[in-house]
Scaffold this active site. Sequence first.
Site, short mmCIF file in Angstrom:
data_model
loop_
_atom_site.label_atom_id
_atom_site.label_comp_id
_atom_site.label_asym_id
_atom_site.label_seq_id
_atom_site.Cartn_x
_atom_site.Cartn_y
_atom_site.Cartn_z
N HIS A 95 24.72 26.17 12.87
CA HIS A 95 24.55 24.88 13.54
C HIS A 95 23.71 23.94 12.69
O HIS A 95 24.00 22.75 12.57
CB HIS A 95 23.88 25.07 14.91
CG HIS A 95 24.83 25.59 15.93
ND1 HIS A 95 24.78 25.23 17.26
CD2 HIS A 95 25.87 26.45 15.83
CE1 HIS A 95 25.76 25.84 17.91
NE2 HIS A 95 26.41 26.59 17.07
N ASP A 96 22.66 24.47 12.09
CA ASP A 96 21.76 23.67 11.26
C ASP A 96 22.51 23.06 10.08
O ASP A 96 22.29 21.91 9.72
CB ASP A 96 20.62 24.56 10.75
CG ASP A 96 19.31 23.78 10.67
OD1 ASP A 96 19.11 22.92 11.54
OD2 ASP A 96 18.53 24.03 9.75
N VAL B 226 25.20 20.31 11.56
CA VAL B 226 24.66 19.08 12.17
C VAL B 226 23.17 18.91 12.01
O VAL B 226 22.56 18.08 12.67
CB VAL B 226 25.00 18.99 13.68
CG1 VAL B 226 26.47 18.83 13.89
CG2 VAL B 226 24.45 20.18 14.43
N GLY C 286 20.77 20.94 12.94
CA GLY C 286 20.49 21.43 14.29
C GLY C 286 19.58 20.65 15.22
O GLY C 286 18.59 20.12 14.82
N GLU C 287 19.95 20.67 16.43
CA GLU C 287 19.18 19.96 17.42
C GLU C 287 19.17 20.81 18.68
O GLU C 287 20.20 21.12 19.25
CB GLU C 287 19.82 18.58 17.66
CG GLU C 287 19.31 17.85 18.86
CD GLU C 287 17.81 17.70 18.87
OE1 GLU C 287 17.24 17.87 19.96
OE2 GLU C 287 17.22 17.43 17.83
N PRO D 10 33.12 22.73 15.94
CA PRO D 10 34.34 22.97 16.71
C PRO D 10 33.99 23.49 18.11
O PRO D 10 32.95 24.10 18.29
CB PRO D 10 35.08 24.04 15.91
CG PRO D 10 34.22 24.41 14.76
CD PRO D 10 32.93 23.69 14.86
C1 HEM Z 1 34.49 28.54 14.12
C2 HEM Z 1 33.91 27.83 15.03
C3 HEM Z 1 32.88 28.38 15.95
C4 HEM Z 1 32.83 28.23 17.28
C5 HEM Z 1 33.80 27.44 18.13
C6 HEM Z 1 31.71 28.97 17.76
C7 HEM Z 1 31.33 29.05 19.09
C8 HEM Z 1 30.38 29.91 19.58
C9 HEM Z 1 30.02 30.06 20.97
C10 HEM Z 1 30.61 29.27 22.12
C11 HEM Z 1 29.10 31.04 21.05
C12 HEM Z 1 28.39 31.53 22.31
C13 HEM Z 1 29.09 32.77 22.76
C14 HEM Z 1 28.33 33.46 23.84
O1 HEM Z 1 27.17 33.11 24.10
O2 HEM Z 1 28.92 34.39 24.41
C15 HEM Z 1 28.86 31.52 19.71
C16 HEM Z 1 28.01 32.52 19.40
C17 HEM Z 1 27.73 32.91 18.11
N1 HEM Z 1 28.18 32.33 16.95
FE1 HEM Z 1 29.65 30.97 16.83
N2 HEM Z 1 31.08 29.55 16.71
C18 HEM Z 1 31.76 29.22 15.57
C19 HEM Z 1 31.47 29.59 14.28
C20 HEM Z 1 30.43 30.41 13.93
C21 HEM Z 1 29.99 30.68 12.59
C22 HEM Z 1 30.59 30.06 11.35
C23 HEM Z 1 28.96 31.54 12.68
C24 HEM Z 1 28.09 32.17 11.63
C25 HEM Z 1 28.09 31.99 10.38
C26 HEM Z 1 28.76 31.83 14.06
C27 HEM Z 1 27.85 32.71 14.55
C28 HEM Z 1 27.67 32.98 15.88
C29 HEM Z 1 26.84 34.06 16.36
C30 HEM Z 1 26.10 35.06 15.47
C31 HEM Z 1 26.87 34.01 17.75
C32 HEM Z 1 26.10 34.92 18.72
C33 HEM Z 1 24.75 34.31 18.93
C34 HEM Z 1 23.85 35.05 19.90
O3 HEM Z 1 24.22 36.13 20.37
O4 HEM Z 1 22.77 34.52 20.18
N3 HEM Z 1 29.65 31.11 14.79
N4 HEM Z 1 29.64 30.80 18.84
#
Ligand code: HEM
Length: 263
Positions: free
Chosen positions: A62-63, A66, A68-69, A145
């Site tokens: 996120h950081d 954007v 991050g915020e 996204p």
């Molecule tokens: C491709 C577009 C992406 C979308 C639409 C997206 C969306 C999301 C959403 C909605 C969650 C929350 C899921 C939940 O709480 O059950 C999430 C969690 C997470 N995302 Fe993404 N994400 C994307 C890309 C990425 C990328 C590129 C990374 C890392 C390099 C990433 C790492 C993570 C991680 C590690 C979590 C779990 C965080 C936690 O458990 O606190 N995401 N993502």
Amino acid sequence: MIMVMGLLVVLAHLKGSSSTHLSTDFYEKSCPTVFSIVQSVVKSAIREEKRMGASLLRLHFHDCFVQGEKTAGGNNNSVRGYEVIDDIKSKVEAVCPGIVSCADIVTIAARDSVFLLGGPTWKVKVGRRDSTTARLEAANSGVLPAPDSNLTTLIQKFKDQGLSPTDLVALSAKKGLLHSDQALYDGGSTDSLVELYSKSPESFNKDLVVAMIKMGDISPLTGSNGEIRRIAGSPTELIRKKKRHLSYENKKIRVFYYPIVVK
Ligand code: HEM
Ligand SMILES: *[C@@H]1O[C@H](CO)[C@@H](O)[C@H](O)[C@H]1NC(C)=O
Ligand SMILES: *[C@@H]1O[C@H](CO)[C@@H](O)[C@H](O)[C@H]1NC(C)=O
């Protein structure tokens, strides 16, 4: 041959390097202990709760997209890990006040999280500075996204940030390390990569490292842009005003005499 003394006045920053790009040795002289401080705090945070490693990684994503915020719509209350960054920040400030940016702390913490969760490691590039403005608007403007984005949109949004489809899949890949997106394995162009990564951890690790470094390179603030935030959270108007005032004290005038040879 006449020697003429030429005068060059350079307004230079007193602290840190004024380099305008990221490098692995940016804090070598100004704060060499930053890496061990980040690692030890991340290690104990993950020991306490494994999910925190994932949260720190997501914070970096996120950081980078954007700057991050905390309270941006969409990530409101779902983005975790700020407490860990705050904790690291205060420990780093105690040793090297005003030197290390929060953006770099997030980047180093993400690198350490990947490794501590069983992934690869790499030399992390640092030298980022923090934005002086809250990026709530940017965070809500659709740079990130949406969770239900289709593959075309996902690929496009990553492309907008200079990231390839391979980077997209590597960063979002399975392995329990990261969450995966259904759209990436749904009969489309990225299926083969997802399959490759499931069979070849070496390929996954290699592409993940490349993608993580590329993600960290997304339009960082460097040189004299931005600031080194004293507190990890979003900058307040008050902090900004104080900063602007202090920035004059942080500069000194260096005078160099150059011998100019006139033939
Ligand atoms: C491709 C577009 C992406 C979308 C639409 C997206 C969306 C999301 C959403 C909605 C969650 C929350 C899921 C939940 O709480 O059950 C999430 C969690 C997470 N995302 Fe993404 N994400 C994307 C890309 C990425 C990328 C590129 C990374 C890392 C390099 C990433 C790492 C993570 C991680 C590690 C979590 C779990 C965080 C936690 O458990 O606190 N995401 N993502
Ligand atoms: C985020 O959540 C906080 C507390 O629940 C709330 O006060 C704030 O208005 C929310 N911000 C956005 C952008 O939804
Ligand atoms: C993907 O989503 C975008 C935006 O919602 C939409 O305009 C586009 O038609 C969709 N593409 C496909 C192939 O479904």
